[in-house]
Design an enzyme around this catalytic site. Sequence first.
Site, PDB file in Angstrom:
ATOM      1  N   ASN A 183      -6.364 -13.936  -1.750  1.00 15.53           N
ATOM      2  CA  ASN A 183      -5.577 -13.841  -3.120  1.00 15.53           C
ATOM      3  C   ASN A 183      -4.139 -14.232  -3.333  1.00 15.53           C
ATOM      4  OD1 ASN A 183      -4.956 -11.757  -1.500  1.00 15.53           O
ATOM      5  ND2 ASN A 183      -5.153  -9.997  -2.814  1.00 15.53           N
ATOM      6  N   SER A 200       5.231 -15.669   7.348  1.00 15.81           N
ATOM      7  CA  SER A 200       5.521 -17.154   7.440  1.00 15.81           C
ATOM      8  C   SER A 200       4.834 -17.850   8.613  1.00 15.81           C
ATOM      9  CB  SER A 200       6.962 -17.576   7.447  1.00 15.81           C
ATOM     10  OG  SER A 200       7.433 -17.040   8.691  1.00 15.81           O
ATOM     11  N   ASP A 218      -1.031  -0.377  -6.076  1.00 14.22           N
ATOM     12  CA  ASP A 218      -0.349   0.399  -6.928  1.00 14.22           C
ATOM     13  C   ASP A 218      -0.393   1.745  -6.288  1.00 14.22           C
ATOM     14  OD1 ASP A 218      -2.362   1.857  -8.039  1.00 14.22           O
ATOM     15  OD2 ASP A 218      -2.623   0.120  -9.588  1.00 14.22           O
ATOM     16  N   TYR A 236      -3.592   4.120  -5.496  1.00 15.24           N
ATOM     17  CA  TYR A 236      -4.412   3.556  -4.455  1.00 15.24           C
ATOM     18  C   TYR A 236      -3.844   4.471  -2.978  1.00 15.24           C
ATOM     19  CZ  TYR A 236      -7.338   0.615  -1.341  1.00 15.24           C
ATOM     20  OH  TYR A 236      -8.058   0.237  -0.462  1.00 15.24           O
TER      21      TYR A 236
END
Length: 146
Positions: free
Chosen positions: A78, A66, A84, A87
Amino acid sequence: MEKETIRIKYHSDEIERLTYIDGKSDWIDLRAAEEVTLAKGEFRLISLGVSMQLPQGYEAVIVPRSSTYKNFGLIQTNHMGVVDESYCGDGDVWRMPALAVRDTTIHVNDRICQFRIQKHQPVICFEETECLGNEERGGFGSTGRN
């Protein structure tokens, strides 16, 4: 509560080791593993200095902390990264795709993002209907206000 194990490889001896603080938050801070100076408008994949083998059936969600925008003037390009469990090689180093909105310097060990793991979405099917039959809340972005 059942514990899951994440195997982790550190690519830097300079960054602090990851810790899970039970009872505080289930998000785990990730740190910059390199010194990075960016001019306003510059993009960089910032190394987080770790590769991990997640438990089978899980994925990691990576988001900025934050305070990242306020402290460093960075936006994660992004907005949310998903890693996942495939990787998981030694060279599959986690990175934060960052865009500087002002001139900034990120130091090794600065906490710039955070992650948590979650189970993969279950297999789903869609059932088409003319009416959902539920009370309306006012539409997207209304927070229930008319």
